[in-house]
Design a protein around this motif. Structure first.
Motif, PDB file in Angstrom:
ATOM      1  N   THR A   1      35.490  57.362  49.061  1.00  0.00           N
ATOM      2  CA  THR A   1      36.937  57.159  49.071  1.00  0.00           C
ATOM      3  C   THR A   1      37.265  55.667  49.140  1.00  0.00           C
ATOM      4  N   VAL A   2      38.524  55.350  48.944  1.00  0.00           N
ATOM      5  CA  VAL A   2      38.981  53.966  49.060  1.00  0.00           C
ATOM      6  C   VAL A   2      38.713  53.455  50.476  1.00  0.00           C
ATOM      7  N   ASP A   3      38.971  54.294  51.482  1.00  0.00           N
ATOM      8  CA  ASP A   3      38.726  53.887  52.870  1.00  0.00           C
ATOM      9  C   ASP A   3      37.248  53.625  53.129  1.00  0.00           C
ATOM     10  N   GLU A   4      36.363  54.433  52.551  1.00  0.00           N
ATOM     11  CA  GLU A   4      34.921  54.207  52.713  1.00  0.00           C
ATOM     12  C   GLU A   4      34.493  52.900  52.050  1.00  0.00           C
ATOM     13  N   CYS A   5      35.070  52.591  50.905  1.00  0.00           N
ATOM     14  CA  CYS A   5      34.767  51.323  50.226  1.00  0.00           C
ATOM     15  C   CYS A   5      35.288  50.147  51.043  1.00  0.00           C
ATOM     16  N   ARG A   6      36.498  50.266  51.570  1.00  0.00           N
ATOM     17  CA  ARG A   6      37.068  49.215  52.403  1.00  0.00           C
ATOM     18  C   ARG A   6      36.182  48.982  53.630  1.00  0.00           C
TER      19      ARG A   6
ATOM     20  N   GLU B   1      39.645  53.155  40.440  1.00  0.00           N
ATOM     21  CA  GLU B   1      40.663  52.295  39.845  1.00  0.00           C
ATOM     22  C   GLU B   1      41.392  51.485  40.916  1.00  0.00           C
ATOM     23  N   THR B   2      40.594  50.872  41.791  1.00  0.00           N
ATOM     24  CA  THR B   2      41.139  50.044  42.856  1.00  0.00           C
ATOM     25  C   THR B   2      40.289  48.790  42.986  1.00  0.00           C
ATOM     26  N   ALA B   3      40.761  47.852  43.777  1.00  0.00           N
ATOM     27  CA  ALA B   3      40.026  46.602  43.951  1.00  0.00           C
ATOM     28  C   ALA B   3      40.340  46.011  45.319  1.00  0.00           C
ATOM     29  N   PHE B   4      39.478  45.104  45.717  1.00  0.00           N
ATOM     30  CA  PHE B   4      39.642  44.333  46.941  1.00  0.00           C
ATOM     31  C   PHE B   4      39.339  42.885  46.594  1.00  0.00           C
ATOM     32  N   HIS B   5      39.852  41.976  47.385  1.00  0.00           N
ATOM     33  CA  HIS B   5      39.526  40.579  47.145  1.00  0.00           C
ATOM     34  C   HIS B   5      39.479  39.812  48.459  1.00  0.00           C
ATOM     35  N   GLY B   6      38.780  38.686  48.394  1.00  0.00           N
ATOM     36  CA  GLY B   6      38.629  37.826  49.558  1.00  0.00           C
ATOM     37  C   GLY B   6      38.029  36.508  49.127  1.00  0.00           C
ATOM     38  N   ARG B   7      37.369  35.846  50.070  1.00  0.00           N
ATOM     39  CA  ARG B   7      36.771  34.545  49.803  1.00  0.00           C
ATOM     40  C   ARG B   7      35.419  34.481  50.481  1.00  0.00           C
ATOM     41  N   ILE B   8      34.452  33.937  49.751  1.00  0.00           N
ATOM     42  CA  ILE B   8      33.139  33.661  50.327  1.00  0.00           C
ATOM     43  C   ILE B   8      33.096  32.173  50.614  1.00  0.00           C
ATOM     44  N   THR B   9      32.864  31.843  51.873  1.00  0.00           N
ATOM     45  CA  THR B   9      32.758  30.440  52.258  1.00  0.00           C
ATOM     46  C   THR B   9      31.837  30.313  53.467  1.00  0.00           C
ATOM     47  N   GLY B  10      30.968  29.335  53.425  1.00  0.00           N
ATOM     48  CA  GLY B  10      30.055  29.102  54.539  1.00  0.00           C
ATOM     49  C   GLY B  10      29.187  30.292  54.877  1.00  0.00           C
TER      50      GLY B  10
ATOM     51  N   LEU C   1      35.527  36.249  53.974  1.00  0.00           N
ATOM     52  CA  LEU C   1      36.760  36.121  54.746  1.00  0.00           C
ATOM     53  C   LEU C   1      37.964  36.644  53.975  1.00  0.00           C
ATOM     54  N   ASP C   2      39.035  36.892  54.720  1.00  0.00           N
ATOM     55  CA  ASP C   2      40.343  37.255  54.155  1.00  0.00           C
ATOM     56  C   ASP C   2      40.262  38.449  53.211  1.00  0.00           C
ATOM     57  N   LEU C   3      39.460  39.433  53.559  1.00  0.00           N
ATOM     58  CA  LEU C   3      39.288  40.626  52.736  1.00  0.00           C
ATOM     59  C   LEU C   3      40.559  41.467  52.781  1.00  0.00           C
ATOM     60  N   THR C   4      41.093  41.782  51.611  1.00  0.00           N
ATOM     61  CA  THR C   4      42.327  42.556  51.546  1.00  0.00           C
ATOM     62  C   THR C   4      42.335  43.430  50.299  1.00  0.00           C
ATOM     63  N   ASP C   5      43.229  44.392  50.266  1.00  0.00           N
ATOM     64  CA  ASP C   5      43.363  45.285  49.112  1.00  0.00           C
ATOM     65  C   ASP C   5      43.972  44.536  47.935  1.00  0.00           C
ATOM     66  N   GLY C   6      43.634  44.992  46.739  1.00  0.00           N
ATOM     67  CA  GLY C   6      44.203  44.426  45.524  1.00  0.00           C
ATOM     68  C   GLY C   6      43.217  43.545  44.783  1.00  0.00           C
ATOM     69  N   ASP C   7      43.482  43.374  43.525  1.00  0.00           N
ATOM     70  CA  ASP C   7      42.609  42.585  42.659  1.00  0.00           C
ATOM     71  C   ASP C   7      43.043  41.121  42.670  1.00  0.00           C
TER      72      ASP C   7
ATOM     73  N   SER D   1      30.821  51.286  40.914  1.00  0.00           N
ATOM     74  CA  SER D   1      31.444  52.542  41.342  1.00  0.00           C
ATOM     75  C   SER D   1      31.518  52.565  42.862  1.00  0.00           C
ATOM     76  N   SER D   2      32.303  53.468  43.391  1.00  0.00           N
ATOM     77  CA  SER D   2      32.464  53.564  44.842  1.00  0.00           C
ATOM     78  C   SER D   2      31.152  53.930  45.529  1.00  0.00           C
ATOM     79  N   ASP D   3      30.431  54.903  44.989  1.00  0.00           N
ATOM     80  CA  ASP D   3      29.162  55.316  45.597  1.00  0.00           C
ATOM     81  C   ASP D   3      28.131  54.192  45.566  1.00  0.00           C
ATOM     82  N   ASP D   4      28.076  53.448  44.476  1.00  0.00           N
ATOM     83  CA  ASP D   4      27.119  52.350  44.377  1.00  0.00           C
ATOM     84  C   ASP D   4      27.472  51.208  45.323  1.00  0.00           C
TER      85      ASP D   4
END
Length: 111
Positions: A3-8, A42-51, A55-61, A72-75
């Motif tokens: 699910t989306v929650d499991e991916c998050r 058909e969903t996405a998450f975004h954030g920043r990799i630093t150090g 960080l700043d992981l949030t919903d949306g592309d 895929s979600s399972d992968d």
């Protein structure tokens, strides 16, 4: 299918794991935006990799992200929990990582 929650939660688990190991990874000079696109949900998450941290992981592309992970979600869940090797998954085209060659080399050290 996860699910989306499991991916998050899987991405939060990854962020926590990177956070615990950030001291060893802090020598990695990588400061990039990251998008994780989940094809079957058909969903996405975004954030920043630093150090060495995610960080700043949030919903949306983030279409302008410098690094994009497409899977895929399972992968995604299997990858984060160590049941799927990233190198084998990329070779089998189960995961696609879009980044510059230099960023890919730096990412290998994190994963």
């Amino acid at each position: 299918m996860a699910t989306v929650d499991e991916c998050r939660q899987a991405l939060r688990d990854l962020a926590s794991r990177l956070d615990r190991h950030a001291d060893a990874s802090s020598k990695i000079d990588l400061d990039r935006t990251l998008a994780c696109r989940i094809t079957d949900l058909e969903t996405a998450f975004h954030g920043r990799i630093t150090g060495g941290r995610l960080l700043d992981l949030t919903d949306g592309d983030d279409p302008k992200a410098k690094i994009a992970l497409v899977t895929s979600s399972d992968d995604l869940v299997a990858l984060v929990h160590g049941r799927l090797d990233v190198t084998k998954a990329v070779a089998a085209r189960r995961i696609s990582i879009k980044a510059s060659p230099f960023d890919l080399l730096k990412l290998r050290k994190l994963l």
